[in-house]
Write a protein that holds these residues in place. Structure first.
Motif, PDB file in Angstrom:
ATOM      1  N   PRO A  84     -16.347  10.556  -4.335  1.00 11.72           N
ATOM      2  CA  PRO A  84     -15.020  10.021  -4.674  1.00 11.72           C
ATOM      3  C   PRO A  84     -14.003  11.144  -4.857  1.00 11.72           C
ATOM      4  O   PRO A  84     -13.466  11.364  -5.950  1.00 11.72           O
ATOM      5  N   GLY A  88      -6.774  10.314  -1.463  1.00 13.25           N
ATOM      6  CA  GLY A  88      -6.892   9.032  -0.783  1.00 13.25           C
ATOM      7  C   GLY A  88      -5.677   8.842   0.088  1.00 13.25           C
ATOM      8  O   GLY A  88      -5.186   9.792   0.714  1.00 13.25           O
ATOM      9  N   THR A  99       1.741  -0.937  -1.469  1.00 16.21           N
ATOM     10  CA  THR A  99       0.450  -1.561  -1.187  1.00 16.21           C
ATOM     11  C   THR A  99       0.001  -1.160   0.208  1.00 16.21           C
ATOM     12  O   THR A  99       0.788  -0.632   1.012  1.00 16.21           O
ATOM     13  N   ARG A 126      -8.240  -4.439   5.247  1.00 19.42           N
ATOM     14  CA  ARG A 126      -7.997  -5.052   3.948  1.00 19.42           C
ATOM     15  C   ARG A 126      -6.568  -5.582   3.834  1.00 19.42           C
ATOM     16  O   ARG A 126      -6.316  -6.586   3.164  1.00 19.42           O
ATOM     17  N   ALA A 176      -4.028   4.241  -2.547  1.00 25.34           N
ATOM     18  CA  ALA A 176      -5.436   3.792  -2.528  1.00 25.34           C
ATOM     19  C   ALA A 176      -6.331   5.002  -2.716  1.00 25.34           C
ATOM     20  O   ALA A 176      -6.412   5.853  -1.831  1.00 25.34           O
ATOM     21  N   GLN A 179     -12.251   6.430  -3.432  1.00 27.53           N
ATOM     22  CA  GLN A 179     -13.401   5.575  -3.744  1.00 27.53           C
ATOM     23  C   GLN A 179     -13.109   4.096  -3.575  1.00 27.53           C
ATOM     24  O   GLN A 179     -14.038   3.277  -3.514  1.00 27.53           O
ATOM     25  N   ASP A 180     -11.825   3.713  -3.482  1.00 32.29           N
ATOM     26  CA  ASP A 180     -11.489   2.314  -3.234  1.00 32.29           C
ATOM     27  C   ASP A 180     -11.594   1.956  -1.754  1.00 32.29           C
ATOM     28  O   ASP A 180     -11.562   0.773  -1.397  1.00 32.29           O
ATOM     29  N   LEU A 181     -11.725   2.974  -0.907  1.00 30.10           N
ATOM     30  CA  LEU A 181     -11.746   2.742   0.533  1.00 30.10           C
ATOM     31  C   LEU A 181     -13.140   2.922   1.141  1.00 30.10           C
ATOM     32  O   LEU A 181     -13.597   2.073   1.901  1.00 30.10           O
ATOM     33  N   GLN A 183     -17.276   5.006   0.705  1.00 28.38           N
ATOM     34  CA  GLN A 183     -18.225   5.753  -0.110  1.00 28.38           C
ATOM     35  C   GLN A 183     -18.114   7.257   0.150  1.00 28.38           C
ATOM     36  O   GLN A 183     -18.453   8.067  -0.694  1.00 28.38           O
TER      37      GLN A 183
END
Length: 285
Positions: A84, A88, A99, A126, A176, A179-181, A183
């Motif tokens: 992570p 990002g 967003t 997403r 983002a 780690q939200d996208l 691994q």
């Protein structure tokens, strides 16, 4: 008995292994002749494998998927724990992008063909966007913070140390986190014909990178100093901060990892990033 390992500074395990002689000793007991081919851009790994320049290497999630889609003979050997990394999808602090859906009609700079392609594919999916809804600008694997800023894009897909460098140059905001996208694992793989002919050396390589990660977790200051002298740049302090939260460890290929890779491969096929659908598991045996 020999092994030629491809290594670049975006893969920490092989890079550290190539610079610390003591970590190579167990590997040399199986593969007496251990050689390293160093290069800066991890995207070269699959080409070097199939051309026979190296026997094994490591990248993020994207290159082995692309290789398999092109019917290149590569075999998965192991995967790391998730990484992570700080950063990002990042935008200027005053950007109207709030967003992932706001990326429509906007541009983003990242290293195309690296794990960051996987991250963007997840973001686009997403947000319900089409791949062409976002303008992609390729940037070097060794890009520094100033290179991202000079790209002139609306957003960046960037992690440390370049992310910290970018933050020193401009006020930025993370839309983002990594780690939200994805691994963001390191993926260790080899040329299929070599792996099948040299199973002991392939196992010894996996054991060596696993031991390297274990050693690195206990020697963060040494690792930070080593990486600060690589083409990725960054200061020892920046690296030390990033390494302190890193999830160290290498494990065998398992169902969870293969599912992650298959999900990415399916996205890539749907978005036209790869030319055909693939079954990832076929490259794990």
């Amino acid at each position: 008995m020999s092994i030629i390992i491809g290594t670049h500074p975006n893969n920490l395990a092989t890079w550290i292994l190539s610079h610390v002689d003591a970590l190579q000793e167990p590997l040399r007991r199986t593969a007496r002749d251990v050689q390293f081919v160093r290069y800066d851009d991890g995207r070269r790994t699959t080409g070097l494998l199939v051309d026979g320049v190296i026997d094994v290497g490591a990248t993020g999630s994207t290159p082995p998927i692309v290789a398999q889609s092109r019917e290149l003979d590569v075999v998965y050997l192991a995967a790391s724990e998730p990484h992570p990394d700080p950063g990002g999808i990042v935008v200027p602090a005053d950007s109207p992008i709030r967003t992932l859906a706001d990326l429509r009609g906007r541009s983003i700079a990242f290293t195309v063909g690296s794990w960051q392609t996987h991250a963007l594919a997840v973001a686009v999916d997403r947000a319900g966007l089409a791949w062409d809804d976002v303008t992609i600008v390729d940037i070097a694997a060794t890009a520094q913070g100033e290179d991202f800023l000079a790209a002139g894009t609306d957003s960046w897909l960037v992690v440390d140390p370049a992310y910290s460098g970018l933050r020193r140059l401009a006020e930025v905001r993370v839309v983002a986190p990594t780690q939200d996208l994805v691994q963001n694992r390191s993926v260790f793989f080899g040329r299929g014909s070599w792996v099948r002919e040299h199973p002991a050396e392939a196992r010894a390589f996996v054991a060596a990178v696993a031991a390297t990660e274990e050693w690195a977790a206990a020697h963060l200051d040494e690792v930070a100093a080593l990486l600060s002298r690589s083409s990725r740049g960054g200061t020892p302090e920046t690296w030390r901060t990033a390494l302190a939260t890193r999830h160290w460890g290498v494990h065998a290929v398992d169902g969870r990892f293969l599912a992650e890779q298959q999900f990415a491969a399916d996205l890539f096929h749907r978005f036209g990033v790869i030319p055909k659908a693939i079954t990832v598991e076929a490259a794990a045996r």
